[in-house]
Every structure is written in C-alpha cells, then in structure tokens.
Design a protein around this motif. Structure first.
Motif, short mmCIF file in Angstrom:
data_model
loop_
_atom_site.label_atom_id
_atom_site.label_comp_id
_atom_site.label_asym_id
_atom_site.label_seq_id
_atom_site.Cartn_x
_atom_site.Cartn_y
_atom_site.Cartn_z
N PHE A 620 0.84 -1.20 0.00
CA PHE A 620 0.00 0.00 0.00
C PHE A 620 0.87 1.25 0.00
O PHE A 620 1.98 1.26 0.55
N THR A 640 -3.62 3.60 -1.53
CA THR A 640 -3.69 2.84 -2.78
C THR A 640 -3.07 1.47 -2.59
O THR A 640 -1.97 1.34 -2.02
N ASN A 641 -3.77 0.44 -3.07
CA ASN A 641 -3.21 -0.90 -3.12
C ASN A 641 -2.36 -1.00 -4.38
O ASN A 641 -2.87 -1.01 -5.50
N LEU A 677 -9.17 -2.99 0.01
CA LEU A 677 -8.80 -2.47 -1.30
C LEU A 677 -8.50 -3.62 -2.26
O LEU A 677 -7.69 -4.51 -1.95
N GLU A 681 -6.66 -0.54 -6.43
CA GLU A 681 -7.73 0.38 -6.01
C GLU A 681 -7.20 1.44 -5.06
O GLU A 681 -6.30 1.19 -4.25
N SER A 682 -7.79 2.63 -5.14
CA SER A 682 -7.48 3.73 -4.21
C SER A 682 -8.76 4.19 -3.52
O SER A 682 -9.84 4.17 -4.12
N ARG A 683 -8.63 4.61 -2.27
CA ARG A 683 -9.76 5.18 -1.54
C ARG A 683 -9.25 6.34 -0.68
O ARG A 683 -8.10 6.36 -0.25
N GLU A 749 -14.47 7.03 -2.60
CA GLU A 749 -13.68 6.68 -3.78
C GLU A 749 -12.71 7.79 -4.13
O GLU A 749 -13.03 8.98 -4.01
#
Length: 751
Positions: A620, A640-641, A677, A681-683, A749
């Motif tokens: 991450f 972010t993964n 994640l 993917e990002s959050r 998101e």
C-alpha cells in the motif's frame, strides 16, 4: 437515579434479611472447583437446600451454566422452574438475576468460542466485535442469562501479567473503542455488560496478579480511566466491577473516592457495581484492611459496591450484625437494594409474565452465524510479523506441521474459554463444539506430516529428532508454538499465571532453532495470550516467516490455514508492542521522550515490533495527506493498493503535542480505519477527530487541550511515518463530557 413506584414499594415492604439477600449471589454447583481466586477457602452452602438458602430471596445466581458442563436446554428448563419457584414461594416473589462469564463467548458447554480480547484489539475492527457481542448476548438471553461479566477494559502495561490475554490493547483509545463496541453489542441483545476491572488493575507491580499498584493520579486519569468513560458515556454500560488491587495503599473495593465520587459523581454512572469474586472478603483476607467480614462488608458497602459476588461471605450475616448493632446505617443497604431492584425491573424480571414461557426445547449455541463471525474475527486478528517470501505457502507443498500447539484445540482458546476455565476439572469431557486444530485445517489443503517436537512446558527434548526428520523431508515446516491458557498455575498464561520471563515457555525456542538449522524454510506460528520477546526470531538467522495469533478461538485453526495458504491476506496489527525483553520497560509505545532509548542508559526499551505493526501479502502507498483544525481535527489521506492481490490496510492516524505543560507521548493513536482495497484500487480516508484526542490532565489536574503546535501523521505503525507529518495549531480548550465522542471515519472513492 430515578426509581419507580414499584421499586420503592418493594423496598418499603422488605425486612433487613430480605434486603441483604438481594445484595448477594449464590454459586450453584461449585463442588470445590477452583475457578476463582481462593475460592476453595470461602463459604459454601453447607449442605443446605436451595429453597432454604433463598428463603429470603436472592440477588444473583452465579454461573448457572459456567461452573460445570451441563446440557444447555435441560439447564434452561431447570432455571425457568427455579425462577418460578422464587416468584411463587418467597414472600416478595423477586426472581434472581443470572450472570455468566462471556469474555470469549458465553462460557458454557457447547457454546461458540470466539477469539480472546487481545485478538479483538489486533483486528482493529470495532464493528465486528459489536456483531460478535450481539450474537453472544442473544445466546445468553435464550438461556435466561441477564448479565455478562465482560468486557475487560484494563490497559496493558506489563506483558508478564497473566491477564494480558483478557485485555484488548496497550492503547487506551483502542481499548475504549473496541470495548465500547462490545458493550453496545451485548446490551443490544438485552444482556447487561459489566465493565472490569475498575480501576488500575493492570498496573500491578512487576506484572504480578493482585499486586499493589503505584500509579499517580494523572496516569490513572489519562491512561486507565478513558476506556471506562467511553464505555459508560458512549456505550451506556449498565454494570461495573471493582478491581482487586490497591492503589497507593488503598484497596479499590474500599474506596468511595473511586467507586462513588469518580464513578457516579464525575462519570454519572447510575447502574450497579458488583464485586469481583470474593473482593469484599479480600479486604480482610488479602489486604488486611478489615478485622473481620463484617468490617469488610461495611467498608465495601460504604465505598459503593452494591452486590457481593459470587456469594454472601460478607454481605449476609456479618453485614446484618453490623446493621443491627447500629454500626452500619441501614440507609446504605437501602441505597444498594434500590439499584439492584431497578436493574431487575429494567431487565423485565419484575414483570408478572416474566417466566410464563417455557425454555426452548432445543438450544444451539454454536450456529453457522456464530462460526462465521468467529472465522472473520480470527482472520482479521492474525498478525504477520515477518516474511521473506515463505508465505503464502506454495500450492501442493509438502508441509511438516510441528509443535506443541499444532494439534491441540485448547491452544486456540483463552483463559476464560469454557474448555480452559472449566473443562480442565473434567478430563475426558469433549469440548462440545467443532474446533479444527492447525494441523487438521492445513491437512485439508496440503500434504501434511505431523510431529509434536515438545510440550508447551518442561524440558523434554525427546521429540526433537522426529521433528527434525519431518522438517528435513518437507518443502516447508510450520512450527506452532506458544501458550496453554489456564488459571492459578494451570498453564503458562491466564488469571494467576504471571511470568517472570518473556521467553517462550519450556524448550520451544530451542525446537524452533533446531528446525531452522535443518535448512528447510520454517514458518513459526505463535498461539499465545501475551506478547513474547522474539528478537531471536525476527532477525537474521530466524524463521523464514513469523505469524502471531492471540488465541483465535474455534475457527482459529481454519483462519490460520486460510492465511498461510494465501486464501486470505493477513490484516491484523499488533495491539501491543513486542518487547525486547522482560526488563526493557517501559516497552509500550505511549511513552514520553525520557522513557525511550538514550545514551544515559545501557538498556534499550525499543520494541522488536511496534504497536500497530503488521505485514500483508498486498502492498500500500499513501498520498495527498492534509490536516486542518477548527472545532475538530480533520485529516484526509488517499491510500492505494499497489499490488496485484486484494488486501485490507489498517490506516492509523497519530499525533504528538510538541510542547506542553507536562510531558506528552512521542506518538499517540488518534484514530484508525480498516480499508479493504482490491488490487490497484485507491480510496480516500477522512478522519473527524474531536480535539479531546489531544487532551490531558494539566498540572492542576484539569482536563484540557493546551494551545500550541501539534504534529499529525499517518503511520504504518506507531514507530514508522507512512507520509510526511503536518503541523497544526491547537486551540486552548477545557474538556467537558460533550467533547468525549468517538472519532468518525469516512471512506470514499478516490478521484
């Protein structure tokens, strides 16, 4: 406290004998078994019938299900009949309140066994703990149980203390957040939670159970009190249990300053205070504060203990004699009785139809829902401490499964599990629930050869050769070591099982080192109830991978197999720092600069792995961190993964008050969030933290936030900044009850 007309009327009609009967418990089926400290030296029923013992009524029935293995449905039917008898045959018709232990699930035969509280802390998942507690409470209500003796909100200070297994964390905020969630879940099911142990119990000298506590008022207020305050104000806990200990020479069970002025006056608690088992008698027996049981009763009642548990050693005849002699005001008895009757009324026990319904003909205490929760919590609590690529295990690998905890269901369970707490007195009795061991779970996915190697305790090395041969013939060796939980000398961790050393018990370290020397990659799995000194295992020349599981419960073996095989990516984080040695104190992360390593001492208190540490199969990255302060602290970060596998990152928000009127910790957990994640993917994670997260008691013992600079950052653990720090300016603020809300977290998101 508002008292109903019904309760006031009951009190007005009571004799003194009927009043004190409501202030005690009766322990059924004890049969001389020692499942509480010095229980074998306390009063018994002396052969009297239950009808005679309860002729004036009774306050509590102690551990109807949790003292010996009984069939749940048959016992529930007996309990309904007994409650009907109390209503029918005692003069005032007041039923008993039934309490049970429920720290790792209801401590009853055939009931689901969940991970131990230290695993709750490792999960950093308050919502799942709340879900677990609700399921526990629903089982208890079906059985006719009204009060649970959990959660434990003691803050870990010394891992040598045997009861670390029952605690959640070394961080007060994590303890309070997770503990409050447990309270909400249990009480949502209609069972009253009991906060324990109020106050300062875990600071016992040298980690010795019941040892004196030497903690100043500021440490009590800023470290040990906050979890209780959170669970009372935010969780609405209905009951509190006193601590066995003495603080600066004053036993807590005799302290009106703590049990009345602080608990009720400052914190506004209106529920019932129950004695930890035999704590009232201990004022005479172990503290030597009281000359006899009557004097002990007088001290405890005046201090604010409403109910003596587990039985009436002091609050029956000894207290009655004191009242009749005019040495104890009957008004103190009345005060406690009103609280007890109000609790029974709130629980519905005084309603005319309370026991009209028969008990269920069948009762399943280990449903698929229980097991699903147990599995998820176990998986989330496993901490990956080291990995040089040995994990996840390769498909089709030949695996040697070795070690004293590899093939024992008891090794998956904590001290307050029914198996380790009660069934130890009933050898040959099955646990009563399905509980696959690590060996059994791994055999479902790999070709497995098993060897014991050694026992948890002792010096027998006769199994080493077989273990080495099994490792040499395998592609990888999984060696499962650690603890056996128990009580008062029956085990290596648990109540009364304190340690002088933080070395692995017995010859387990030697077994691991012999297996490493075979040249086969070794994965060391720890099933423990405390953190051990693992510097030898986490450096060069150690095992290829190290996995920490704090007694993960009935689904722990399956959870570990899923993590070792790669079906689940590990996401647990250390709720306690891993100490370098037993003498490297203070090892916890929440310390001022003076407590850290320096050139003025030859000892190094730096932990081997810090609080909040945990590896994953995913990776991450953090970006776009910003923080601002107004009426609260708002911090935002994008996570972010960056790997090709899904994972869960535990985002940790830390802070440091740069300069204050008293010394402050070098790092302090402000908030946390579990963020799932997918690959790539990002959050965005947003924290809204009240200013009170920076509050402390100043030199005049006022709780304040002081004006000045503070650093805020995202950490991958308490010792490692994941992104550059931001400096904010805190405003001056006096803290009131309204400021003590939990941190709010929002996931959104990334744009």
């Amino acid at each position: 406290m508002t008292v109903s007309t019904r309760v006031q009327d009951l009190l007005a009609r009571m004799t003194l004998d009927e009043k004190v009967a409501q202030l005690v418990g009766f322990w059924l089926d004890q049969d001389g078994e020692v499942v509480a400290p010095l229980a074998d030296e306390m009063a018994t029923a002396d052969g009297r019938s239950l009808a005679d013992i309860t002729r004036h009524g009774i306050g509590h029935f102690t551990r109807v299900y949790g003292t010996r293995p009984v069939d749940p449905a048959a016992r529930a039917a007996w309990l309904v009949d007994e409650q009907r008898r109390l209503v029918r045959e005692t003069r005032l018709g007041i039923p008993a309140l039934v309490h049970e232990e429920c720290l790792t699930g209801l401590a009853a035969w055939k009931a689901a066994t969940f991970p131990t509280p230290l695993a709750w802390g490792a999960s950093f998942d308050a919502a799942l703990v709340e879900e677990m507690a609700t399921s526990i409470g629903e089982s208890m209500r079906r059985l006719g149980v009204h009060q649970g003796l959990a959660p434990v909100l003691d803050v870990v200070r010394d891992p040598r203390w045997g009861r670390v297994d029952e605690c959640i964390s070394e961080d007060p905020y994590l303890v309070g957040t997770v503990g409050t969630a447990y309270v909400r879940g249990l009480q949502a099911a209609g069972v009253h939670a009991t906060l324990k142990h109020f106050l300062g119990y875990s600071a016992s000298q040298a980690g010795r159970n019941h040892a004196p506590v030497h903690a100043g008022p500021r440490e009590i207020a800023d470290v040990f009190l906050p979890p209780f305050e959170m669970a009372l104000r935010d969780g609405g806990a209905k009951s509190v249990m006193n601590s066995y200990t003495e603080i600066d020479g004053v036993p807590v069970a005799s302290s009106p300053e703590l049990l009345t002025d602080l608990l009720r006056g400052e914190l506004g608690f209106e529920g019932v205070v129950v004695a930890d088992y035999f704590a009232v008698a201990f004022l005479e027996k172990t503290h030597a504060l009281a000359a006899d049981r009557g004097e002990a009763a007088a001290l405890a009642l005046a201090a604010g203990i409403d109910v003596e548990l587990p039985s009436g050693d002091a609050y029956l005849e000894p207290l009655i004699e004191k009242v009749r002699a005019g040495e104890v005001p009957e008004s103190l008895v009345d005060r406690a009785v009103l609280r007890v009757l109000a609790q029974k009324e709130e629980l519905g026990l005084l309603d005319a139809e309370a026991f009209d319904a028969d008990a269920p003909a069948t009762i399943d205490l280990d449903t698929p829902r229980h097991r699903d929760i147990a599995r998820r919590l176990a998986e989330e609590s496993v901490v990956l401490l080291a990995n040089d690529g040995a994990l996840p295990l390769a498909p089709g690998a030949r695996v040697a499964v070795i070690g004293p905890n590899a093939d024992r269901a008891e090794a998956l369970q904590g001290c307050y599990s029914f198996a380790n707490h009660v069934l130890a007195h009933h050898p040959g009795t099955p646990i009563g629930v399905e509980m696959p061991t690590v060996r059994e779970a791994l055999a479902g996915a790999f070709e497995v050869e098993y060897a014991l190697g050694c026992e948890v305790e002792g010096t027998d090395r006769s199994g080493f050769a077989e273990a080495e041969a099994a490792a040499s013939a395998a592609d990888v060796a999984v060696v499962v070591v650690g603890d056996q939980a128990g009580l008062f000398g029956r085990g290596t961790v648990g109540e009364g099982n304190d340690a002088e050393s933080l070395d692995l018990p017995g010859v387990q370290r030697e077994l691991v080192e012999r297996l490493v020397a075979t040249g086969t990659p070794v994965v060391m799995v720890l099933l423990t109830g405390r953190p051990y000194a693992l510097d030898w295992a986490l450096g060069a020349g150690g095992p290829a991978a190290v996995v920490q599981a704090f007694f993960p419960g009935e689904e722990g073996g399956s959870a570990l197999a899923r993590i070792l095989s790669g079906a689940v990516s590990p996401s647990g984080r250390l709720p306690v720092s891993l100490p370098r040695s037993a003498g490297a104190q203070p090892y916890g992360y929440l310390h001022p600069p003076l407590a850290g390593p320096s050139g003025v001492t030859s000892t190094d208190s730096t932990p081997v792995r810090p609080f909040g540490f945990g590896l994953s199969y995913a990776s991450f990255e953090y970006s776009e961190f910003a923080c601002s302060v107004a009426e609260s602290i708002t911090a935002r970060v994008t996570v972010t993964n960056t790997s090709d596998v899904a994972g869960v990152e535990v985002v940790q928000l830390y802070g440091h008050d740069v300069a204050a009127s008293i010394t402050r910790p070098v790092a302090q957990l402000l908030g946390f969030a579990r963020v799932p994640l997918d690959a790539g993917e990002s959050r965005v994670v947003t924290f809204d933290a009240p200013l009170s997260r920076f509050a402390f008691h100043d030199r005049s013992m006022e709780r304040v936030v002081e004006a000045g600079a503070a650093e805020v950052w995202i950490g991958s653990d308490a010792a490692t900044d994941a992104i550059p720090r931001v400096t904010i300016e805190l405003p001056q603020r006096a803290i009131t009850a309204a400021d003590r809300r939990l941190v709010e977290v929002t996931l959104s998101e990334a744009r």
